[in-house]
Enzyme design. Sequence first.
Site, PDB file in Angstrom:
ATOM      1  N   ALA A  10       0.872  -1.207   0.186  1.00 56.99           N
ATOM      2  CA  ALA A  10      -0.138   0.029  -0.145  1.00 56.99           C
ATOM      3  C   ALA A  10       0.824   1.429   0.050  1.00 56.99           C
ATOM      4  O   ALA A  10       0.474   2.308   0.018  1.00 56.99           O
ATOM      5  CB  ALA A  10      -0.940  -0.095   1.123  1.00 56.99           C
ATOM      6  N   ALA A  11       2.121   1.251  -0.206  1.00 58.37           N
ATOM      7  CA  ALA A  11       3.043   2.508  -0.151  1.00 58.37           C
ATOM      8  C   ALA A  11       2.521   3.196  -1.404  1.00 58.37           C
ATOM      9  O   ALA A  11       2.363   4.491  -1.139  1.00 58.37           O
ATOM     10  CB  ALA A  11       4.329   1.923  -0.160  1.00 58.37           C
ATOM     11  N   GLY A  12       2.336   2.702  -2.512  1.00 57.99           N
ATOM     12  CA  GLY A  12       1.605   3.458  -3.708  1.00 57.99           C
ATOM     13  C   GLY A  12       0.265   3.896  -3.531  1.00 57.99           C
ATOM     14  O   GLY A  12       0.103   5.079  -3.779  1.00 57.99           O
ATOM     15  N   ASP A  13      -0.274   3.270  -2.615  1.00 57.36           N
ATOM     16  CA  ASP A  13      -1.604   3.724  -2.482  1.00 57.36           C
ATOM     17  C   ASP A  13      -1.543   4.870  -1.278  1.00 57.36           C
ATOM     18  O   ASP A  13      -2.546   6.181  -1.580  1.00 57.36           O
ATOM     19  CB  ASP A  13      -2.723   2.689  -1.828  1.00 57.36           C
ATOM     20  CG  ASP A  13      -2.683   1.524  -2.451  1.00 57.36           C
ATOM     21  OD1 ASP A  13      -2.836   1.637  -3.876  1.00 57.36           O
ATOM     22  OD2 ASP A  13      -2.915   0.349  -2.261  1.00 57.36           O
TER      23      ASP A  13
END
Length: 304
Positions: A251-254
Amino acid sequence: MGKIVVIGSSNTDMVVTAPKIPVPGETILGNEFNIIAGGKGANQAVAAARAGGIVTFIAKVGDDDFGENAVAGYKADNINTDYIFIDPDRPSGIAIIIVEEGSGQNSIVVAGGANKSLSIDDIKSAEKLISESDVVLIQLEIPLEVVEFSLKLAKKYGVKTILNPAPAQPLSEEILSLVDIITPNESEMQILTGLNPENDGDVEKAAAKLLEKVNETVLVTLGSKGVYFISKSGENGFVPTIKVEAVDTTAAGDVFNGYLAAAIADGESYLEAISISNKAATISVTRKGAQPSIPKINELIKKR
Ligand code: RIB
């Protein structure tokens, strides 16, 4: 505070940590198992809300405990859940995630379930809300025709559109022409442009190629290296991230996209929006899981 509409997936993540990610045909012994709130759409909605945005999340869940718990979680984050629909026939979306201990890298398989039945009619029912928003943020874990319709509807009202083209898939010129800001990572960039941004000089080349197809800005997330952006306004640059010990990159991109949407909705410059979103994403990789790892805005301010 800006108004953000996030349209996308809601999943429940089944997460196992393991010494490595198994290769095809291999069985390995893992360690911890956790059930954690996830889904690219949901993670981005939660991130935008924790960044201080006024967020509505448009999604579809099944008529089951996973769906019910997910919606309760969004409400606890002050997200408007009036447009989260229930599919009586399909289960809520789930993801099977293996997180590699040591590197924090992961491998993910999604069973979309109810996410796959989010429909154009569902989006139409939110037309007024979309027309009054500052930013519409979408990803690709829902049907592509719904993505296209949502972008069209947002553009009809002059609402800024952000597309996070994940999970990677080729996109038509028509869809790209409805996007103001696109935020691919390296592998998504390769699928969209045929150029590998890992080769020297190719991030700029690939971003410039993609810029011709969208309205405003291409923003390439390069993992722990940082973010490269180029805009039709003439601005461009590389914004590095701070190095940290990653425990789980899920979820880093999210987190980056949700924070970005909130900052853009507030009228921040690209440099400021990217820098704050980088900080939030960096904090998230030092924590386990998708939604539990997402920082609140005051945690970032303390670190300034
Ligand atoms: O981007 C991470 C997310 O991808 C996970 O939470 C999982 O549900 C999948 O949608």
